[in-house]
Structure formats: C-alpha cells, structure tokens
Design a protein around this motif. Structure first.
Motif, PDB file in Angstrom:
ATOM      1  N   VAL A   3       0.865  -1.173   0.000  1.00  0.00           N
ATOM      2  CA  VAL A   3       0.000   0.000   0.000  1.00  0.00           C
ATOM      3  C   VAL A   3       0.901   1.222   0.000  1.00  0.00           C
ATOM      4  O   VAL A   3       1.838   1.312   0.790  1.00  0.00           O
ATOM      5  CB  VAL A   3      -0.907   0.023   1.245  1.00  0.00           C
ATOM      6  CG1 VAL A   3      -1.737   1.290   1.258  1.00  0.00           C
ATOM      7  CG2 VAL A   3      -1.800  -1.190   1.279  1.00  0.00           C
ATOM      8  N   ILE A   4       0.640   2.126  -0.901  1.00  0.00           N
ATOM      9  CA  ILE A   4       1.430   3.359  -0.954  1.00  0.00           C
ATOM     10  C   ILE A   4       0.474   4.540  -0.880  1.00  0.00           C
ATOM     11  O   ILE A   4      -0.567   4.548  -1.540  1.00  0.00           O
ATOM     12  CB  ILE A   4       2.254   3.458  -2.250  1.00  0.00           C
ATOM     13  CG1 ILE A   4       3.055   2.177  -2.470  1.00  0.00           C
ATOM     14  CG2 ILE A   4       3.197   4.643  -2.186  1.00  0.00           C
ATOM     15  CD1 ILE A   4       3.860   2.200  -3.744  1.00  0.00           C
ATOM     16  N   LEU A   5       0.835   5.510  -0.081  1.00  0.00           N
ATOM     17  CA  LEU A   5       0.023   6.705   0.064  1.00  0.00           C
ATOM     18  C   LEU A   5       0.729   7.856  -0.651  1.00  0.00           C
ATOM     19  O   LEU A   5       1.910   8.099  -0.417  1.00  0.00           O
ATOM     20  CB  LEU A   5      -0.140   7.010   1.554  1.00  0.00           C
ATOM     21  CG  LEU A   5      -1.272   7.939   1.953  1.00  0.00           C
ATOM     22  CD1 LEU A   5      -2.614   7.325   1.620  1.00  0.00           C
ATOM     23  CD2 LEU A   5      -1.195   8.239   3.439  1.00  0.00           C
ATOM     24  N   PHE A   6      -0.006   8.533  -1.523  1.00  0.00           N
ATOM     25  CA  PHE A   6       0.575   9.644  -2.274  1.00  0.00           C
ATOM     26  C   PHE A   6      -0.128  10.944  -1.924  1.00  0.00           C
ATOM     27  O   PHE A   6      -1.329  10.942  -1.664  1.00  0.00           O
ATOM     28  CB  PHE A   6       0.401   9.427  -3.781  1.00  0.00           C
ATOM     29  CG  PHE A   6       1.125   8.245  -4.321  1.00  0.00           C
ATOM     30  CD1 PHE A   6       2.451   8.331  -4.676  1.00  0.00           C
ATOM     31  CD2 PHE A   6       0.476   7.044  -4.489  1.00  0.00           C
ATOM     32  CE1 PHE A   6       3.115   7.243  -5.201  1.00  0.00           C
ATOM     33  CE2 PHE A   6       1.135   5.949  -5.008  1.00  0.00           C
ATOM     34  CZ  PHE A   6       2.458   6.062  -5.365  1.00  0.00           C
ATOM     35  N   GLU A   7       0.615  12.017  -1.972  1.00  0.00           N
ATOM     36  CA  GLU A   7      -0.020  13.316  -1.865  1.00  0.00           C
ATOM     37  C   GLU A   7      -0.731  13.579  -3.175  1.00  0.00           C
ATOM     38  O   GLU A   7      -0.261  13.182  -4.235  1.00  0.00           O
ATOM     39  CB  GLU A   7       1.045  14.390  -1.578  1.00  0.00           C
ATOM     40  CG  GLU A   7       0.515  15.615  -0.873  1.00  0.00           C
ATOM     41  CD  GLU A   7      -0.134  16.611  -1.805  1.00  0.00           C
ATOM     42  OE1 GLU A   7      -1.054  17.308  -1.366  1.00  0.00           O
ATOM     43  OE2 GLU A   7       0.291  16.676  -2.978  1.00  0.00           O
ATOM     44  N   ARG A   8      -1.843  14.299  -3.105  1.00  0.00           N
ATOM     45  CA  ARG A   8      -2.688  14.340  -4.286  1.00  0.00           C
ATOM     46  C   ARG A   8      -2.136  15.190  -5.432  1.00  0.00           C
ATOM     47  O   ARG A   8      -2.102  14.749  -6.569  1.00  0.00           O
ATOM     48  CB  ARG A   8      -4.070  14.861  -3.905  1.00  0.00           C
ATOM     49  CG  ARG A   8      -5.009  14.828  -5.068  1.00  0.00           C
ATOM     50  CD  ARG A   8      -6.419  14.837  -4.595  1.00  0.00           C
ATOM     51  NE  ARG A   8      -7.344  14.737  -5.699  1.00  0.00           N
ATOM     52  CZ  ARG A   8      -8.620  14.540  -5.516  1.00  0.00           C
ATOM     53  NH1 ARG A   8      -9.105  14.416  -4.318  1.00  0.00           N
ATOM     54  NH2 ARG A   8      -9.426  14.475  -6.554  1.00  0.00           N
ATOM     55  N   THR A   9      -1.725  16.406  -5.151  1.00  0.00           N
ATOM     56  CA  THR A   9      -1.314  17.259  -6.267  1.00  0.00           C
ATOM     57  C   THR A   9       0.098  16.949  -6.742  1.00  0.00           C
ATOM     58  O   THR A   9       0.367  16.948  -7.937  1.00  0.00           O
ATOM     59  CB  THR A   9      -1.385  18.749  -5.889  1.00  0.00           C
ATOM     60  OG1 THR A   9      -0.787  18.905  -4.609  1.00  0.00           O
ATOM     61  CG2 THR A   9      -2.802  19.233  -5.870  1.00  0.00           C
ATOM     62  N   THR A  10       0.987  16.687  -5.822  1.00  0.00           N
ATOM     63  CA  THR A  10       2.369  16.452  -6.228  1.00  0.00           C
ATOM     64  C   THR A  10       2.646  14.998  -6.541  1.00  0.00           C
ATOM     65  O   THR A  10       3.617  14.669  -7.186  1.00  0.00           O
ATOM     66  CB  THR A  10       3.337  16.869  -5.114  1.00  0.00           C
ATOM     67  OG1 THR A  10       3.003  16.120  -3.942  1.00  0.00           O
ATOM     68  CG2 THR A  10       3.217  18.336  -4.811  1.00  0.00           C
ATOM     69  N   PHE A  11       1.786  14.131  -6.047  1.00  0.00           N
ATOM     70  CA  PHE A  11       1.977  12.694  -6.150  1.00  0.00           C
ATOM     71  C   PHE A  11       3.308  12.243  -5.569  1.00  0.00           C
ATOM     72  O   PHE A  11       3.919  11.280  -6.022  1.00  0.00           O
ATOM     73  CB  PHE A  11       1.821  12.196  -7.594  1.00  0.00           C
ATOM     74  CG  PHE A  11       0.751  11.146  -7.678  1.00  0.00           C
ATOM     75  CD1 PHE A  11      -0.557  11.487  -7.917  1.00  0.00           C
ATOM     76  CD2 PHE A  11       1.056   9.817  -7.466  1.00  0.00           C
ATOM     77  CE1 PHE A  11      -1.550  10.535  -7.942  1.00  0.00           C
ATOM     78  CE2 PHE A  11       0.070   8.856  -7.491  1.00  0.00           C
ATOM     79  CZ  PHE A  11      -1.239   9.211  -7.738  1.00  0.00           C
ATOM     80  N   LEU A  12       3.747  12.959  -4.560  1.00  0.00           N
ATOM     81  CA  LEU A  12       4.926  12.496  -3.845  1.00  0.00           C
ATOM     82  C   LEU A  12       4.509  11.400  -2.871  1.00  0.00           C
ATOM     83  O   LEU A  12       3.409  11.427  -2.336  1.00  0.00           O
ATOM     84  CB  LEU A  12       5.557  13.650  -3.065  1.00  0.00           C
ATOM     85  CG  LEU A  12       6.205  14.746  -3.897  1.00  0.00           C
ATOM     86  CD1 LEU A  12       6.666  15.879  -3.013  1.00  0.00           C
ATOM     87  CD2 LEU A  12       7.371  14.184  -4.696  1.00  0.00           C
ATOM     88  N   VAL A  13       5.404  10.467  -2.652  1.00  0.00           N
ATOM     89  CA  VAL A  13       5.098   9.370  -1.741  1.00  0.00           C
ATOM     90  C   VAL A  13       5.110   9.891  -0.310  1.00  0.00           C
ATOM     91  O   VAL A  13       6.071  10.525   0.121  1.00  0.00           O
ATOM     92  CB  VAL A  13       6.144   8.252  -1.882  1.00  0.00           C
ATOM     93  CG1 VAL A  13       5.865   7.152  -0.884  1.00  0.00           C
ATOM     94  CG2 VAL A  13       6.144   7.706  -3.287  1.00  0.00           C
ATOM     95  N   ILE A  14       4.038   9.643   0.407  1.00  0.00           N
ATOM     96  CA  ILE A  14       4.012  10.041   1.809  1.00  0.00           C
ATOM     97  C   ILE A  14       4.474   8.875   2.668  1.00  0.00           C
ATOM     98  O   ILE A  14       5.298   9.018   3.553  1.00  0.00           O
ATOM     99  CB  ILE A  14       2.599  10.465   2.231  1.00  0.00           C
ATOM    100  CG1 ILE A  14       2.188  11.692   1.447  1.00  0.00           C
ATOM    101  CG2 ILE A  14       2.543  10.736   3.722  1.00  0.00           C
ATOM    102  CD1 ILE A  14       0.746  12.022   1.590  1.00  0.00           C
ATOM    103  N   SER A  15       3.905   7.735   2.379  1.00  0.00           N
ATOM    104  CA  SER A  15       4.259   6.593   3.199  1.00  0.00           C
ATOM    105  C   SER A  15       3.922   5.329   2.421  1.00  0.00           C
ATOM    106  O   SER A  15       3.140   5.357   1.482  1.00  0.00           O
ATOM    107  CB  SER A  15       3.461   6.643   4.495  1.00  0.00           C
ATOM    108  OG  SER A  15       3.789   5.518   5.265  1.00  0.00           O
ATOM    109  N   HIS A  16       4.517   4.232   2.835  1.00  0.00           N
ATOM    110  CA  HIS A  16       4.209   2.988   2.151  1.00  0.00           C
ATOM    111  C   HIS A  16       4.334   1.824   3.109  1.00  0.00           C
ATOM    112  O   HIS A  16       5.083   1.871   4.085  1.00  0.00           O
ATOM    113  CB  HIS A  16       5.132   2.784   0.958  1.00  0.00           C
ATOM    114  CG  HIS A  16       6.566   2.812   1.311  1.00  0.00           C
ATOM    115  ND1 HIS A  16       7.249   1.713   1.760  1.00  0.00           N
ATOM    116  CD2 HIS A  16       7.453   3.834   1.320  1.00  0.00           C
ATOM    117  CE1 HIS A  16       8.498   2.044   2.015  1.00  0.00           C
ATOM    118  NE2 HIS A  16       8.649   3.325   1.763  1.00  0.00           N
TER     119      HIS A  16
END
Lengths: 446, 343
Positions: free
Chosen positions: B204-217
C-alpha cells in the motif's frame, strides 16, 4: 443481452468470411528455422499474430535466388561474420523462412535519426536519452529484441539490426556514403527481397538535397526489381520547426522526388510522406500507418472493431501493439490525435506498473495458499488472468479508458463514456467475443 | 489557529543561477512537464509560493534567485530576513557547473548564515542535472561530490540526493524532503499498516494528491520487489499520465489493473491523498478491494481532520478501521472488526 448476442453473430460472420489471402502461397515454414528465427518468447501463444501476417506481395524469394543475383561469396562471407551465439540460423532466415511478418527497413543518411527512432519506438528509450546514442558503428547487444547482424560489404560497413518485435521484423540499416547498386557483391536480394516497406529518414533540419538524391537512386533501383515495396519517407526532426516550415519542407521534398522519378519514367510510384519527431507521438502515428498498409487482414479487423464499438457503447477502439505502441487497426471513426495520445500513454502506465509489480512471485505460493480456500476456482481464475490483463482508468470528465490484453503482443484499448462502463459485464463479454473472433481471423489467415 | 500558523514551514530553495531550482519547483508543485521548463526565465530576487501539502501542512517556499548580486544581498543586508525560522534549506548544485569551487564558497557562506539564524534547519543538497552525466559515471561522481559537500558543511549534517528533472530521481529527493516535514506521520503509518493487513494487500502506498509524492508505504510481500526505487517510479508514471490527461482537459480519478501476478488499484483516498493498493493474484475480487478503500476513506479523512489534535491515544481509541474481510480471514487479524462485511 440482445446487444451482445448481435455482436457475436455479426462477428462470426466476419470471421467466417475468409480474409483476403495473399496472392501467393506462403512458403511452408521449416519448423527449425522458425524457432531459431523468432525469439524464445514468441512461441508461447498458439495464436500469435506473426504467423499470419504475411507481406501482401513481394516477389517470391526463391525465384530471386535462382536468378543468381546473390553472389555466393558474399553470402558465405557475411554468414561467417555473424556471431555464432546470437543468430545462428537467423541470417538464412532472412532470405527464406521469414516471409511471415512485415519487414521494415530503415535507411537514411548518417545522423538522420534512424537509431534514435528505433530506440524510441521499439526500445522505449526516453527521447531525451537518444542524445547519448553513439553513431552506429558498433553493435549494440541486446539479448531480447535486437539481434545484431554485421554485414561487411565492399566500400562501406552496414550495420543491420534485426528486431524481432511483436509482429514485424524490423531492421535498421545504416550506411555512410553512397550505395552502389551496380556492385556485383552487393547483396541486393538479401536486403530487399523480403521487404514490406522501405522507410527513408530525412533530417528536415539539415541540408537534405544529397540525402534526397540518394533516396531517388534507391527508389529507382528498387523499383526495377521489387515494385511491391512501399516507399515511406519520414521527414524527421520536425519538432522545433514551425508548422509552415514543416509543410514547406515536405512539399519541397515531395516535389523534387516526383520530378526526379518522372524524369526516370517512374510516374506511378507511390511514395508516402510523414512528418515525424521522436519527441511527440508523430513517429508512432507514422509507423502505425506504415504497418497498417502491410496487414492483409486490416479490413476484417476494422469491421470487427466497428461491430464491437457499436454494440458496447464504445466511442473509439484501438488495437495496439503493446511493445511499440503502434496501433495496427482502429474502428472507422476518425482518429483524433488526442485520443491516440492518451491511449498510448495509457499503455505506458500499464507496462510500467506491470513491470514494477509483475515480478515472479512463485515462491510466494506457500504464503498465499492458506488464504485461498477454494483452490480449484481460484486456480482457474489465475490461469485466466495469466492470459489477459485488463484495466480501467476513470477520468474526471466522465470518460473511461478500458484496456484488455488480447494476446502477448496486442491490446485492445477503448474510450467510452461512464454510462457504458456501468454495464461492464456486457463490455467484458463483447470484448471476449471480439477476442475470439480475432483469433479465428488469424487462424483462417494461416 | 495558532497551530495552523505553526504548521507553515519555511523552505529555502537556493543555488547558483541556472542550476534548476525553479524548474524543479514547477515540476513538483505546478504540474509542469520537464519539457515545459524551458519556458521559465530567471528568478528575480525571491519568489515566494505557498504550497498546501496534505491539507494541513503549508510549505512556504522561498525560491531564491541565484545570481551573484542576489546572493550577496541575501548574505548581507537581508541575512536575518532570509535565514530566520528556516525549517529546510534545499541547496541545488548544477553537476555541470564549471566553477564548482566557487559554488562551494557560496554554499559555505549560506550554511554559515543558516547556522547563525536557524540552527535546527535540515539541509538537503541536490546534485542536479544528473541526466547530463553518463549512466555509468553517475554513482561515482555523486559520491565524490557528496564527500566534498559533507566536508564543507561546517559540521552540520546534510542529506544529498542526485536528481534530474527527466527521471524519477526528482521525486525521490522531494519525497525524502517532504517526508521529514509531515507532522502526524507515525500515526498515519500505523493506520496504513492496519489497512494493509485488513485488506490483505501486498503493498500500500500513500501519495499526496497534487504532487503525487510518496508520503508513506507499507509492504507486506515476503518476496522483495526487484525495484527498490518503485515508489518514485510510480510517482513519475502517474504524474506523466496526469499530464497527458490534462491535455484532454481532465484528470484521472481511479485506476485499476488486473494482471497475471497481481492487481493494482489507485484511487482517491482523502481530499489530499491518493492510495495505491497492490493485491496478490487471486486474493480478492476487485470490488472487494475497492470497497475496502471506500470504507477506509472515511477513516483516513477523519484522521486528517483530527491531526491537529494532539494525542495519539485518543485517535487510537477512536479508530475503528472498518474493512471488508478478504480471502480466508487469516490475514485480517486486527482487534476491532466492527463493521466488517463478509463476502
């Protein structure tokens, strides 16, 4: 349900009608030759396209052989030069057993962008990285797709890459300097005998008069012996040029070629022109058009796609070659660049994500087995899944992209509205019918 | 309200003129494609931009024009103004720079100013434009540069990344930077773990919405994925696709892929995040996973809203991660199972 049944019946109609057969009998494929000529992976699917796609019309290579155009010495010399590990049996295959797939030859002056084109289109190299491509003087070893063959001819070194792509043979042939067609050692038949299309790349940002005269010489020489070869001219590197300038250049090249050919009494030669650049989708679009001309079943494929579209509420459907992102058929509604681009980018996403997560999970079997309680069913599902991947992307503007893997090489991509996908069962079923029909078309083609 | 203010993090983006600071910023935060950055002109003085990240975290980005005159100005007259209250300094080096020695001198003075004014700031050095270096040489060159930079950082600890706007390394670096700024990270990760185990997901990977940077996985697969850099790769892939969607004046909302060995789902999780769920083959029907995401959505939204309230315990008590049980049930061994729908 009535929708789907009509779809199935009409598609059966199509598949029952034999597709246009090539005017000559395909030469029986020697099974050994076949195996060695195609890369290891191509044999997995019983219905892979390559077997059935024949060049529409090229003079039978056998007769050309007998004409003695190929001097024996040059043949053995070039055979001796090829590396024993990479392509034993491939080389003779060039002349004999490989009239199964459309073969393309990419020619042009030095630095006109041939290697870049093949890297971008068939190798998924990002266009910006082609800057690092060295000029083609050494062989690039690629275990999977590119089988390099090094041919030493008198006066120039030609480097041929044989690309066993999904359903076409593709060669890049790079020759600095003038090609001497009258040279008896020049292995003419070997190169042009099996060709479906000759792609000539011209650098639009460079002085193009000399390359153009080379092109004319080549066309004139080829026309004499192989009038069936499609001549395609890529006016390349047009990114960075203004629209007007692009068209002017194209017109100028067309005019000069036309004049030159009619001066030589060749008025009816069909030459197609494409404006291309590796930095956008134009190169893929151009290749799509080139390939489509070489597929004898194109009409049938288009009809099938039409039936599929009208019965499933699909706005636009493409049949893509996944590896090269070339579409080999589409329904008869007009292609707009945007939908092609998004479909092609969609393939990128699918391929990239699959690459990341599609690694071999075999040892994991022990881990997942306790969770799967209905072994027979899930196994069956898994087997089905290995056959075809499917994917859906929903867009904010209510459009839906639907992808279904048809076989190892081909994927169907459909653009449709949100309400059409609400009946996803129907769409799935219709696509399944389409897939079966496609398989039968190719079986008949065999 | 005060906390809101406190969550504004000042980020300094510095480096020599033409090293690629603004290009980077536009790609990560303004949805530019790498190609478009050619249009960008020189940054004059400081360009301030506020980037809302994850809703409650605001990055106060100071893009400092890198021409020598500006640099002197920052270091002299505006010294306090620029270097005060800095949370993060991102210093960009052009790998192709001909005057590396001079860059280093400027760098050292910036570090000195930073040490004097905000001693707790984190320092990130990006060796940028790595695409101009041949692939084989990149690693060696990067290591060399890193060693030099570490020796010139006045004993402060720095983190170095090699970046290029033309590939996913950019996302790796920025995800690494942003990761250090997210306030309620441990909490978020706990919940993500729990979600992964309930949904029986492989990853499971969590991305920030606008930047699509990885927040956590969270990775639960026992077989290591052969791509250690897959997170930023996916950021890159999705960003590219978002770009092509924007040509159609649209954006993508959901993605679903069922392939031979796995199925992958990307969906909106909260107003600020996307989630990627990778399921092993045959583990669950797509609808089950989508339902799981839908159920988790409410929970994560709540988590995001509540994140201003301190106290992990409170949340722990509140949390009732609801999930649809998948597979045989062995995997979803979490205490609270209220709201579980059987299949």
């Amino acid at each position: 349900m009535p929708l789907s049944s009509s779809s199935s019946s009409s598609s059966e109609q199509f598949s029952c009608r034999p597709p246009p057969t090539p005017p000559y009998n395909p030469i029986p494929i020697n099974s050994k030759m076949d195996c060695s000529a195609s890369s290891q992976s191509t044999k997995k699917n019983s219905y892979s396209l390559e077997r059935f796609l024949q060049e529409p019309a090229s003079p039978s290579p056998r007769t050309a052989h007998k004409s003695g155009y190929r001097p024996h010495s040059s043949m053995s010399r070039s055979q001796a030069l090829q590396s024993p590990t990479s392509s034993v049996g491939t080389y003779p295959g060039l002349g004999q057993a490989s009239n199964r797939r459309p073969r393309l030859l990419l020619m042009g002056q030095r630095r006109s962008g041939k290697s870049s084109i093949s890297s971008v289109v068939f190798h998924k190299m990002p266009p910006t990285e082609t800057l690092f491509l060295e000029s083609t003087t050494r062989i690039q070893k690629d275990p999977i797709q590119l089988v390099p063959i090094f041919v030493l001819e008198r006066g120039f070194i030609a480097n041929i890459w044989l690309l066993h792509s999904s359903f076409m043979d593709f060669q890049v042939w790079d020759f600095p300097g003038q090609l001497n067609f009258l040279d008896p050692t020049f292995d003419f038949d070997h190169i042009f005998g099996e060709l479906g299309a000759l792609i000539w790349v011209i650098d639009a940002q460079d002085e193009y008069l000399e390359p153009l005269s080379n092109l004319h010489t080549t066309i004139i020489a080829i026309q004499r012996f192989y009038p069936a070869i499609n001549i395609e001219v890529f006016v390349h590197k047009v990114d960075g040029l203004s629209d007007e300038y692009k068209l002017d250049t194209q017109r100028d090249i067309m005019q000069r070629t036309q004049d030159e050919l009619s001066d030589n009494g060749l008025d009816n030669v069909q030459v197609s022109y494409h404006l291309t650049s590796i930095y956008d989708h134009s190169i893929f679009e151009a290749f799509s058009k080139v390939i489509q001309k070489l597929i004898p079943q194109l009409g049938t494929l288009e009809n099938l796609l039409n039936v599929l579209c009208s019965n499933s509420g699909i706005e636009k459907a493409f049949l893509f070659d996944v590896l090269s992102k070339i579409y080999i058929a589409t329904d008869s509604s007009p292609v707009d660049m945007q939908s092609y681009e998004i479909c092609s980018d969609y393939i990128d996403v699918i391929v990239d994500v699959s690459e990341i997560y599609g690694y071999d999970r075999k040892p994991q079997g022990q881990v997942s087995s306790p969770t799967s309680e209905a072994p027979s069913e899930t196994q069956q599902e898994e087997e089905e899944a290995t056959l075809e991947a499917s994917s859906i992307i929903r867009l904010q503007n209510g459009m839906v992209l639907y992808l279904r893997e048809i076989n190892k090489y081909l994927a169907l991509i459909c653009l449709m509205r949100k309400d059409s996908i609400e009946r996803q069962g129907l769409v799935d079923f219709n696509v399944q019918v389409f897939q079966n029909a496609l398989q039968r078309v190719f079986e008949v083609g065999r | 309200m005060e906390e809101r203010k406190g969550r504004k993090k000042k980020v300094l983006l510095m480096g020599k003129s033409g090293s690629g600071k603004s290009s980077m910023r536009s790609i990560v935060f303004s949805n530019y494609v790498a190609k478009d950055t050619r249009r960008l002109g020189a940054t004059i003085d400081v360009e301030h931009s506020h980037v809302r990240f994850l809703g409650n975290l605001t990055l106060n980005l100071w893009d400092c024009g890198g021409q020598d005159a500006f640099m002197e100005n920052y270091l002299a007259t505006q010294r306090d103004h620029v270097f005060r209250n800095v949370e993060v300094l991102i210093y960009v080096f052009d790998v192709e720079s001909r005057e590396f020695e001079r860059d280093l001198i400027t760098y050292s003075s910036c570090i000195e100013a930073l040490r004097d004014n905000s001693s707790n700031a984190r320092i990130f050095c990006l060796i940028h434009k790595m695409d101009l270096v041949q692939t084989e040489l990149r690693e060696r060159l990067f290591n060399e540069r890193r060693d030099v930079l570490e020796s010139r950082s006045l004993g402060l600890s720095i983190t170095c990344f090699q970046t290029s706007i033309w590939d996913e390394t950019l996302y790796k670096a920025w995800a690494g930077i942003v990761y250090t700024l997210i306030p309620n990270l441990p909490q978020l990760e706990t919940h993500l773990h729990r979600f992964a185990s309930i949904a029986d997901a492989e990853e499971v990977i969590l991305f920030e919405r606008t930047t699509f940077l990885v927040i956590s996985h969270v990775t639960r697969s026992s077989i290591p994925n052969p791509f250690p850099d897959r997170f930023e790769k996916i950021s890159n892939i999705v960003k590219q696709f978002k770009q092509s969607c924007s040509k159609m004046a649209s954006n993508f909302t959901a993605f679903e892929l069922r392939a031979a060995g796995f199925s992958a789902f990307i969906d909106v999780l909260t107003p600020n995040t996307y989630i990627l769920v990778v399921m092993p083959a045959g583990a669950a029907e797509s609808a089950t996973t989508l339902m799981n995401i839908a159920v988790a959505r409410k929970h994560f939204e709540k988590l995001e809203r509540d994140s201003s309230v301190r106290g992990v315990e409170k949340l722990e008590r509140d949390s009732s991660v609801k999930g649809v049980e998948t597979g045989g049930g062995g995997a979803g061994g979490v205490g609270e199972k209220d709201g579980i729908y059987g299949n």
